[in-house]
Design a protein around this motif. Structure first.
Motif, mmCIF file in Angstrom:
data_model
loop_
_atom_site.group_PDB
_atom_site.id
_atom_site.type_symbol
_atom_site.label_atom_id
_atom_site.label_comp_id
_atom_site.label_asym_id
_atom_site.label_seq_id
_atom_site.Cartn_x
_atom_site.Cartn_y
_atom_site.Cartn_z
ATOM 1 N N THR A 18 58.250 24.107 79.480
ATOM 2 C CA THR A 18 59.010 23.656 78.312
ATOM 3 C C THR A 18 58.198 23.706 77.021
ATOM 4 O O THR A 18 58.707 23.350 75.954
ATOM 5 C CB THR A 18 59.496 22.207 78.524
ATOM 6 O OG1 THR A 18 58.380 21.381 78.883
ATOM 7 C CG2 THR A 18 60.545 22.146 79.640
ATOM 8 N N LEU A 19 56.941 24.142 77.099
ATOM 9 C CA LEU A 19 56.137 24.250 75.873
ATOM 10 C C LEU A 19 56.835 25.150 74.860
ATOM 11 O O LEU A 19 57.307 26.238 75.208
ATOM 12 C CB LEU A 19 54.760 24.838 76.171
ATOM 13 C CG LEU A 19 53.754 24.027 76.996
ATOM 14 C CD1 LEU A 19 52.462 24.824 77.156
ATOM 15 C CD2 LEU A 19 53.476 22.691 76.356
ATOM 16 N N PRO A 20 56.885 24.739 73.608
ATOM 17 C CA PRO A 20 57.415 25.643 72.587
ATOM 18 C C PRO A 20 56.479 26.823 72.372
ATOM 19 O O PRO A 20 55.282 26.744 72.670
ATOM 20 C CB PRO A 20 57.501 24.765 71.338
ATOM 21 C CG PRO A 20 56.526 23.660 71.574
ATOM 22 C CD PRO A 20 56.486 23.437 73.061
ATOM 23 N N SER A 21 57.019 27.914 71.864
ATOM 24 C CA SER A 21 56.221 29.133 71.714
ATOM 25 C C SER A 21 55.000 28.909 70.834
ATOM 26 O O SER A 21 53.943 29.511 71.058
ATOM 27 C CB SER A 21 57.082 30.267 71.159
ATOM 28 O OG SER A 21 57.690 29.887 69.935
ATOM 29 N N ALA A 22 55.110 28.040 69.825
ATOM 30 C CA ALA A 22 53.959 27.785 68.953
ATOM 31 C C ALA A 22 52.819 27.131 69.709
ATOM 32 O O ALA A 22 51.646 27.288 69.344
ATOM 33 C CB ALA A 22 54.378 26.893 67.785
ATOM 34 N N ALA A 23 53.140 26.406 70.788
ATOM 35 C CA ALA A 23 52.111 25.724 71.570
ATOM 36 C C ALA A 23 51.490 26.621 72.624
ATOM 37 O O ALA A 23 50.328 26.432 72.994
ATOM 38 C CB ALA A 23 52.702 24.480 72.237
ATOM 39 N N TYR A 24 52.250 27.585 73.147
ATOM 40 C CA TYR A 24 51.683 28.411 74.217
ATOM 41 C C TYR A 24 51.154 29.752 73.752
ATOM 42 O O TYR A 24 50.526 30.479 74.520
ATOM 43 C CB TYR A 24 52.675 28.591 75.368
ATOM 44 C CG TYR A 24 53.893 29.451 75.123
ATOM 45 C CD1 TYR A 24 53.793 30.831 74.926
ATOM 46 C CD2 TYR A 24 55.176 28.898 75.153
ATOM 47 C CE1 TYR A 24 54.916 31.622 74.736
ATOM 48 C CE2 TYR A 24 56.302 29.681 74.974
ATOM 49 C CZ TYR A 24 56.162 31.041 74.763
ATOM 50 O OH TYR A 24 57.274 31.830 74.570
ATOM 51 N N THR A 25 51.352 30.118 72.505
ATOM 52 C CA THR A 25 50.952 31.439 72.020
ATOM 53 C C THR A 25 49.547 31.408 71.437
ATOM 54 O O THR A 25 49.236 30.575 70.579
ATOM 55 C CB THR A 25 51.932 31.939 70.941
ATOM 56 O OG1 THR A 25 53.252 31.977 71.501
ATOM 57 C CG2 THR A 25 51.546 33.326 70.446
ATOM 58 N N TYR A 26 48.700 32.332 71.889
ATOM 59 C CA TYR A 26 47.373 32.516 71.295
ATOM 60 C C TYR A 26 47.474 33.523 70.145
ATOM 61 O O TYR A 26 48.301 34.434 70.179
ATOM 62 C CB TYR A 26 46.382 33.021 72.339
ATOM 63 C CG TYR A 26 46.009 32.004 73.390
ATOM 64 C CD1 TYR A 26 45.323 30.845 73.053
ATOM 65 C CD2 TYR A 26 46.328 32.215 74.731
ATOM 66 C CE1 TYR A 26 44.965 29.916 74.025
ATOM 67 C CE2 TYR A 26 45.968 31.287 75.711
ATOM 68 C CZ TYR A 26 45.290 30.142 75.343
ATOM 69 O OH TYR A 26 44.944 29.219 76.303
ATOM 70 N N ALA A 27 46.608 33.366 69.168
ATOM 71 C CA ALA A 27 46.665 34.202 67.960
ATOM 72 C C ALA A 27 45.941 35.528 68.186
ATOM 73 O O ALA A 27 44.890 35.802 67.597
ATOM 74 C CB ALA A 27 46.072 33.452 66.772
ATOM 75 N N ILE A 28 46.517 36.352 69.054
ATOM 76 C CA ILE A 28 45.997 37.689 69.311
ATOM 77 C C ILE A 28 47.160 38.676 69.243
ATOM 78 O O ILE A 28 48.314 38.278 69.084
ATOM 79 C CB ILE A 28 45.285 37.778 70.682
ATOM 80 C CG1 ILE A 28 46.281 37.521 71.830
ATOM 81 C CG2 ILE A 28 44.127 36.783 70.750
ATOM 82 C CD1 ILE A 28 45.681 37.759 73.210
#
Length: 400
Positions: free
Chosen positions: A153-163
């Motif tokens: 259920t993590l939002p995309s902003a929480a699970y996305t790495y900046a790559i």
């Protein structure tokens, strides 16, 4: 039949619990270890609390399950009289494919094997345990319960790495989070303890054991967590470094010639409290610090600093926090860790009661003052019971 067998399998061992799901009592538990070594070892604790141990060669997981069945037959409870309704299996990594407990099928096994790339130390052993258990119990459902599922259920902003997104997609790089069964169990238990609806609560759960993670829970759903693509990220742990500048690995590789496997070993198995102090047990580190060991004192300060960092981050992210819960071996038993993690946060609505915090108990309890705006709790975790609950629900639904 209301009995569930819960299995937590590794590459050379597995633990088990036999749980009456109606009463939620553990009827038996045990360990089969040193599988494939010259001398294996088993331990079976029966319903009366008597422990029975044996040393014998155990060739593989299939042989290990036979040893387990023999222990049930000899010491009880009898599986013939109390047959399990289903077998629940802990699986560490479900990637983004598994977001709920899942009946094991050949396709599910293929996917667990494929996800071994993300959890090479855990998923292969879980799969060995599943296949051995299927041979031992071929006529009942087997359910995989994934550590990562609660964090889907993590939002995309929480699970996305900046790559580069294409690179991330190709190599399945994202935050997955772990200890999901514990975070789910504790957040629901906290709501029951406070006698408040789960959907009304914003919570921070700190699972502090040899492995450690924090989870921000909004209305019963994980919205952020400290562990990442692997369990290495986040808090300082028993043998893991937790958060570290990735360039440190590159620097060490260039300067020492260490291989990627060497670095993996270093930061997963020889860092954290062990790396800083030479000691894995938090009680021993604390005793050393109290006796004047400056290295041990610094290690405890680093540990608490990281805890406070994540508590502050999740306070800001959630906006309003109703309860903070400590769980697992360190979280449940180390009053000095809880005190250090929350020291100085009184202006944020967190007021610890020293007497309540210092009292030892195996029960869920409040350790904050009555006027603390944020309730602080100690909630003993029970991941096996949570797996049994989920296994029962899924197997019942499949039978309907």
């Amino acid at each position: 039949m209301t009995h569930i067998l819960v299995v937590n399998s590794g590459s050379s061992s597995f633990k088990y619990q036999f749980i009456d799901i109606e009463s939620e009592h553990t009827l038996a538990s045990g360990l089969v270890e040193r599988i494939g070594q010259p001398a294996g070892h088993t331990r079976h604790t029966d319903a009366a609390g008597e422990t029975h141990e044996r040393d014998l060669p155990i060739a593989d997981h299939t042989a290990g399950f036979q040893v387990m069945l023999d222990a049930f037959e000899q010491y009880g409870p009898s599986l013939a009289q109390h047959p399990p309704l289903a077998v629940g299996h802990r699986v560490v990594h479900g990637g983004k494919r598994f977001f709920e407990p899942t009946i094991v099928t050949p396709l599910v096994e293929i996917n667990i094997e494929d996800l071994s790339e993300l959890a090479p130390l855990h998923n292969p052993g879980a799969l060995q345990g599943i296949r051995a258990a299927e041979k031992a119990f071929p006529k009942i459902p087997h359910v995989a319960v994934f550590d990562t599922a609660f964090h889907q259920t993590l939002p995309s902003a929480a699970y996305t790495y900046a790559i580069d997104p294409a690179l991330a997609e190709r190599y399945r790089i994202r935050r997955y989070g772990f200890h999901g069964t514990s975070h789910k169990f504790v957040s629901e238990a906290a709501a029951r303890f406070l006698q408040r609806p789960l959907g009304e609560l914003n919570q921070i759960v700190l699972h502090l054991g040899n492995g450690a993670s924090v989870c921000a829970v909004r209305a019963g759903e994980s919205v952020d967590t400290s562990m990442g693509m692997t369990p290495l990220e986040g808090l300082v742990m028993g043998t893991r470094s937790g958060d570290i500048d990735p360039a440190v690995l590159l620097h060490l590789q260039r300067r020492t010639g260490a291989s990627s496997d060497d670095l993996d070993e270093m930061f997963n198995k020889h860092s954290g409290m062990l790396g800083m102090t030479g000691n894995l047990d938090m009680r021993d580190v604390h005793a050393a610090a109290e006796s004047g060991d400056e290295g041990a004192r610094l290690a405890l300060d680093v540990y608490a600093h990281r805890l406070k960092h994540y508590i502050g981050a999740y306070l800001a992210e959630l906006g309003r926090v109703d309860v903070i819960s400590f769980t697992a071996g360190v979280g449940e038993n180390a009053a000095f860790v809880r005190e250090a993690a929350l020291e100085g946060l009184e202006e944020l609505g967190i007021r610890l009661d020293p007497e309540r915090n210092g009292a030892r108990s195996r029960e869920a309890r409040r350790i904050s003052t009555d006027d603390s705006r944020i309730a602080v709790l100690v909630i003993p975790t029970n991941e096996e019971l949570e797996i049994a609950r989920q296994t029962f629900e899924v197997s019942q639904a499949a039978a309907e």
